[in-house]
Motif scaffolding. Structure first.
Motif, PDB file in Angstrom:
ATOM      1  N   LYS B  39       0.836  -1.206   0.000  1.00 15.28           N
ATOM      2  CA  LYS B  39       0.000   0.000   0.000  1.00 15.28           C
ATOM      3  C   LYS B  39       0.866   1.250   0.000  1.00 15.28           C
ATOM      4  O   LYS B  39       1.987   1.232   0.488  1.00 15.28           O
ATOM      5  CB  LYS B  39      -0.871   0.044   1.262  1.00 15.28           C
ATOM      6  CG  LYS B  39      -1.686  -1.207   1.525  1.00 15.28           C
ATOM      7  CD  LYS B  39      -2.766  -1.419   0.485  1.00 15.28           C
ATOM      8  CE  LYS B  39      -3.584  -2.665   0.793  1.00 15.28           C
ATOM      9  NZ  LYS B  39      -4.009  -3.342  -0.442  1.00 15.28           N
ATOM     10  N   GLU B  40       0.294   2.358  -0.488  1.00 14.46           N
ATOM     11  CA  GLU B  40       0.993   3.636  -0.365  1.00 14.46           C
ATOM     12  C   GLU B  40       0.349   4.413   0.772  1.00 14.46           C
ATOM     13  O   GLU B  40      -0.714   5.001   0.620  1.00 14.46           O
ATOM     14  CB  GLU B  40       0.932   4.446  -1.659  1.00 14.46           C
ATOM     15  CG  GLU B  40       1.635   5.797  -1.478  1.00 14.46           C
ATOM     16  CD  GLU B  40       2.087   6.445  -2.776  1.00 14.46           C
ATOM     17  OE1 GLU B  40       1.603   6.045  -3.841  1.00 14.46           O
ATOM     18  OE2 GLU B  40       2.934   7.351  -2.706  1.00 14.46           O
ATOM     19  N   GLY B  41       1.016   4.401   1.934  1.00 11.68           N
ATOM     20  CA  GLY B  41       0.499   5.167   3.058  1.00 11.68           C
ATOM     21  C   GLY B  41       1.028   6.581   3.036  1.00 11.68           C
ATOM     22  O   GLY B  41       0.330   7.525   3.404  1.00 11.68           O
ATOM     23  N   CYS B  42       2.287   6.740   2.627  1.00 13.45           N
ATOM     24  CA  CYS B  42       2.910   8.067   2.697  1.00 13.45           C
ATOM     25  C   CYS B  42       3.710   8.396   1.445  1.00 13.45           C
ATOM     26  O   CYS B  42       3.769   9.541   1.034  1.00 13.45           O
ATOM     27  CB  CYS B  42       3.818   8.152   3.926  1.00 13.45           C
ATOM     28  SG  CYS B  42       5.253   7.044   3.833  1.00 13.45           S
ATOM     29  N   GLY B  43       4.344   7.431   0.855  1.00 11.06           N
ATOM     30  CA  GLY B  43       5.184   7.672  -0.316  1.00 11.06           C
ATOM     31  C   GLY B  43       6.533   8.266   0.016  1.00 11.06           C
ATOM     32  O   GLY B  43       7.312   8.588  -0.883  1.00 11.06           O
ATOM     33  N   THR B  44       6.837   8.406   1.299  1.00 11.06           N
ATOM     34  CA  THR B  44       8.104   9.056   1.682  1.00 11.06           C
ATOM     35  C   THR B  44       8.892   8.240   2.709  1.00 11.06           C
ATOM     36  O   THR B  44       9.712   8.792   3.445  1.00 11.06           O
ATOM     37  CB  THR B  44       7.849  10.475   2.240  1.00 11.06           C
ATOM     38  OG1 THR B  44       6.840  10.386   3.261  1.00 11.06           O
ATOM     39  CG2 THR B  44       7.386  11.419   1.157  1.00 11.06           C
ATOM     40  N   GLY B  45       8.655   6.959   2.791  1.00 11.39           N
ATOM     41  CA  GLY B  45       9.497   6.105   3.629  1.00 11.39           C
ATOM     42  C   GLY B  45       9.131   6.054   5.097  1.00 11.39           C
ATOM     43  O   GLY B  45       9.813   5.405   5.881  1.00 11.39           O
ATOM     44  N   ASP B  46       8.041   6.721   5.475  1.00 14.74           N
ATOM     45  CA  ASP B  46       7.747   6.848   6.906  1.00 14.74           C
ATOM     46  C   ASP B  46       6.846   5.758   7.480  1.00 14.74           C
ATOM     47  O   ASP B  46       6.881   5.506   8.677  1.00 14.74           O
ATOM     48  CB  ASP B  46       7.086   8.209   7.180  1.00 14.74           C
ATOM     49  CG  ASP B  46       8.015   9.354   6.872  1.00 14.74           C
ATOM     50  OD1 ASP B  46       9.018   9.488   7.586  1.00 14.74           O
ATOM     51  OD2 ASP B  46       7.763  10.089   5.905  1.00 14.74           O
ATOM     52  N   CYS B  47       5.994   5.136   6.645  1.00 17.55           N
ATOM     53  CA  CYS B  47       4.907   4.321   7.217  1.00 17.55           C
ATOM     54  C   CYS B  47       5.085   2.817   7.078  1.00 17.55           C
ATOM     55  O   CYS B  47       4.451   2.054   7.795  1.00 17.55           O
ATOM     56  CB  CYS B  47       3.563   4.734   6.620  1.00 17.55           C
ATOM     57  SG  CYS B  47       3.300   4.100   4.950  1.00 17.55           S
ATOM     58  N   GLY B  48       5.882   2.359   6.119  1.00 14.58           N
ATOM     59  CA  GLY B  48       6.132   0.931   5.967  1.00 14.58           C
ATOM     60  C   GLY B  48       5.018   0.140   5.292  1.00 14.58           C
ATOM     61  O   GLY B  48       5.153  -1.079   5.125  1.00 14.58           O
ATOM     62  N   ALA B  49       3.926   0.791   4.889  1.00  9.62           N
ATOM     63  CA  ALA B  49       2.812   0.048   4.279  1.00  9.62           C
ATOM     64  C   ALA B  49       3.215  -0.566   2.939  1.00  9.62           C
ATOM     65  O   ALA B  49       2.576  -1.502   2.465  1.00  9.62           O
ATOM     66  CB  ALA B  49       1.609   0.969   4.080  1.00  9.62           C
ATOM     67  N   CYS B  50       4.278  -0.046   2.340  1.00 10.22           N
ATOM     68  CA  CYS B  50       4.727  -0.503   1.017  1.00 10.22           C
ATOM     69  C   CYS B  50       5.867  -1.504   1.124  1.00 10.22           C
ATOM     70  O   CYS B  50       6.543  -1.760   0.132  1.00 10.22           O
ATOM     71  CB  CYS B  50       5.187   0.705   0.209  1.00 10.22           C
ATOM     72  SG  CYS B  50       6.646   1.473   0.962  1.00 10.22           S
ATOM     73  N   SER B  51       6.091  -2.076   2.329  1.00  7.84           N
ATOM     74  CA  SER B  51       7.244  -2.962   2.528  1.00  7.84           C
ATOM     75  C   SER B  51       7.247  -4.150   1.575  1.00  7.84           C
ATOM     76  O   SER B  51       6.223  -4.811   1.398  1.00  7.84           O
ATOM     77  CB  SER B  51       7.241  -3.497   3.966  1.00  7.84           C
ATOM     78  OG  SER B  51       7.412  -2.451   4.894  1.00  7.84           O
ATOM     79  N   SER B  61       9.112   0.023  -0.725  1.00  4.50           N
ATOM     80  CA  SER B  61       9.115   0.031  -2.197  1.00  4.50           C
ATOM     81  C   SER B  61       8.784   1.406  -2.767  1.00  4.50           C
ATOM     82  O   SER B  61       9.019   1.661  -3.943  1.00  4.50           O
ATOM     83  CB  SER B  61       8.167  -1.029  -2.759  1.00  4.50           C
ATOM     84  OG  SER B  61       6.830  -0.774  -2.379  1.00  4.50           O
ATOM     85  N   CYS B  62       8.287   2.327  -1.929  1.00  6.53           N
ATOM     86  CA  CYS B  62       8.061   3.699  -2.408  1.00  6.53           C
ATOM     87  C   CYS B  62       9.369   4.460  -2.540  1.00  6.53           C
ATOM     88  O   CYS B  62       9.417   5.520  -3.153  1.00  6.53           O
ATOM     89  CB  CYS B  62       7.101   4.460  -1.491  1.00  6.53           C
ATOM     90  SG  CYS B  62       7.783   4.883   0.127  1.00  6.53           S
ATOM     91  N   LEU B  63      10.455   3.944  -1.946  1.00  6.19           N
ATOM     92  CA  LEU B  63      11.763   4.602  -2.045  1.00  6.19           C
ATOM     93  C   LEU B  63      12.731   3.804  -2.920  1.00  6.19           C
ATOM     94  O   LEU B  63      13.947   3.905  -2.787  1.00  6.19           O
ATOM     95  CB  LEU B  63      12.382   4.818  -0.656  1.00  6.19           C
ATOM     96  CG  LEU B  63      11.618   5.763   0.279  1.00  6.19           C
ATOM     97  CD1 LEU B  63      12.428   6.024   1.545  1.00  6.19           C
ATOM     98  CD2 LEU B  63      11.302   7.090  -0.417  1.00  6.19           C
TER      99      LEU B  63
HETATM  100  S1  FES Z   1       4.286   4.295   1.392  1.00  9.68           S
HETATM  101 FE1  FES Z   1       4.856   4.823   3.417  1.00  9.68          FE
HETATM  102  S2  FES Z   1       6.817   3.954   3.554  1.00  9.68           S
HETATM  103 FE2  FES Z   1       6.329   3.629   1.513  1.00  9.68          FE
END
Ligand code: FES
Ligand SMILES: Cc1cc2nc3c(=O)[nH]c(=O)nc-3n(C[C@H](O)[C@H](O)[C@H](O)COP(=O)(O)OP(=O)(O)OC[C@H]3O[C@@H](n4cnc5c(N)ncnc54)[C@H](O)[C@@H]3O)c2cc1C
Ligand code: FES
Lengths: 286, 160
Positions: B39-51, B61-63
């Motif tokens: 998932k894209e929770g933040c797109g900036t590495g903060d939330c981990g939903a895209c692990s 994976s957003c980074l």
């Molecule tokens: S979307 Fe939040 S860390 Fe990647």
């Protein structure tokens, strides 16, 4: 925007030289965030992670050379490096979450040039050297001489850092890094302090390096704090003098994380606590 | 602008895709490959939903750029367990009622699995630090931590 994988460091230098607005891509944990938040991205990303050797940690002249593509997680898993430079490794391991550790590099942390970058004070205390490659060739420069200001390093056009060298250690020496943040994980340093000490056989400090982060436009060494420690066994008066000198070296900003007064005070506290950890790691008894 | 051609292995399958230079791996997974578990929770590495993991290494994976995945082995939550054969982490999260909206859950599963590969017997503190980059705004974390510890015990063959 274009994305290119550099074949070797000469190729990377050439690519950086050819294209205005080209940027090195290491772990991307700063760069991709910045690209997301800005309207205009870089014209070219030069990925250095596939350059042979760039991902290696090698022993050299009793010290360690750490390639510019080595991730924090890889440094944390390297037992020999951790044993020799525990403070540098603990500073790098503080960068971000497990996910960020999987990508973030120590060199990227340096090159992003945040005043609060965690690994930079640790590299200063370690007297680390950066190996720089550019159109004029290769040069080795103390990391401290590269720091120019928030977001700025003294790197010429088309130059990149290919590795960091952490020198050999004498017996009875160790380093430590501590940062203060309002929570226990995932935050930006309010103050960071790194101390590296060498002791003699009686536990007297022969040499000391003290560096502070997040309290000035760049991380800085604090010679007055070092002088306060040398020749002592870290007694109360040495610690008090080290704290006073560390606080005196601060020229911090005021922000939501900490006021000027607070950062100045805490810098002294963090420096003395880091000194105690380094002293015990080096074999001293308090 | 010509697209970049990338070869990778995703959850054990060879996968080729085309992407733009500035496209993240997260966008490739979700929008091109229909793997919408991350998932894209933040797109900036903060939330981990895209692990996800790349060559076994946990990343956000957003980074990561899609182009950077060339030649890599990627594992996403879709590669963990199956509806009729849940992974112990998945079952324990359900049994502990450790999710509400579920947005953070795929990232938690991927991250916790990566932890258990390198440390099959983590302490509660180990789990809390490891999952510090996985934000959950529903559960208050406690049930998640207990579920991960229970899954670890189950995977070690210990009786709960
Ligand atoms: S979307 Fe939040 S860390 Fe990647
Ligand atoms: C969620 C999150 C938490 C974070 N927490 C912390 C933290 O606690 N402490 C902290 O200090 N930082 C933190 N950061 C910032 C970041 O992760 C670090 O600064 C990291 O070390 C950057 O390394 P990188 O390899 O990802 O750099 P990149 O993003 O690849 O590069 C950063 C910059 O350096 C340049 N660059 C990279 N390598 C080279 C090179 N070899 N030569 C020349 N230039 C180069 C790039 O062009 C770019 O301008 C965090 C970031 C995120 C997303
Ligand atoms: S269950 Fe909703 S964010 Fe975690």
């Amino acid at each position: 925007m274009r994305y290119v994988v550099a074949k070797d460091s000469r190729d990377a230098v050439a690519l950086l030289g050819e294209t205005a607005g080209a940027r090195v891509l290491a772990g991307g944990t700063d760069l991709l965030v910045q690209m997301k938040l800005s309207e205009t991205g870089p014209a070219l990303l030069v990925d250095i992670k596939r350059i042979p050797g760039m991902g290696d940690i090698i022993e050299e002249e009793g010290g360690f050379r750490i390639g510019a593509a080595v991730s924090g997680a890889e440094m944390g898993a390297h037992a020999a490096l951790k044993a020799q430079w525990p403070g540098v490794v603990e500073a790098v391991e503080l960068i971000g979450s497990a996910q960020v550790q999987g990508r973030a590099t120590m060199v990227g942390n340096l090159c992003n040039a945040s005043p609060a970058a965690d690994s930079v004070p640790a590299m200063l205390a370690a007297a680390a050297l950066a190996r720089i490659e550019g159109p004029e060739g290769v040069r080795d420069v103390p990391v401290v001489e590269l720091l120019a200001g928030p977001g700025k390093l003294h790197l010429a056009d088309a130059e990149l850092i290919t590795s960091i060298f952490l020198p050999a250690r004498v017996p009875q020496s160790a380093d430590a890094y501590l940062r203060f943040i309002p929570r226990t994980e995932m935050d930006i340093a309010v103050v960071g302090a790194a101390v590296s000490l060498e002791l003699d056989e009686n536990g007297v400090i022969k040499a000391a390096r003290v560096a502070l982060g997040a309290v000035a436009p760049t991380a800085r060494l604090v010679p007055e704090a070092e002088n306060a420690l040398v020749g002592t066994k870290l007694d109360a008066s040495a610690l008090a003098a080290c704290a006073a000198a560390s606080s005196a070296a601060c020229a911090p900003i005021d922000d939501k994380r900490g006021t000027v007064e607070y950062r100045t005070k805490v810098a002294g506290v963090m420096a003395t606590r880091a000194a105690k950890i380094a002293y015990i790691r080096a074999g001293g008894t308090l | 602008m010509s697209k970049i051609h990338v070869n990778s292995t995703i959850n054990g399958d060879t996968v080729e895709f085309l992407c733009e230079a500035d496209e993240t791996l997260l966008d490739v997974l979700r929008d091109r490959l229909n793997l919408t578990g991350a998932k894209e929770g933040c797109g900036t590495g903060d939330c981990g939903a895209c692990s996800v993991t790349i060559n076994g290494r946990l990343v956000a994976s957003c980074l990561v750029l899609g182009a950077e995945a060339e030649g890599s082995e990627i594992e996403t939550v879709e590669g963990i367990g199956a509806p009729d054969a849940l992974h112990p982490l998945q079952r324990q999260l359900l049994e502990h009622a450790a999710l509400q909206c579920g947005i953070c859950t795929p990232g938690i599963i991927v991250a916790a699995k990566a932890l258990l590969v390198q440390n099959p017997d983590p302490s509660e503190e180990d789990v809390r630090y490891w999952l510090a980059g996985n934000l959950c705004r529903c559960t208050g974390y406690d049930k998640i931590i207990r579920a991960v510890l229970a899954a670890a015990a189950e995977m070690r063959g210990e009786n709960p």
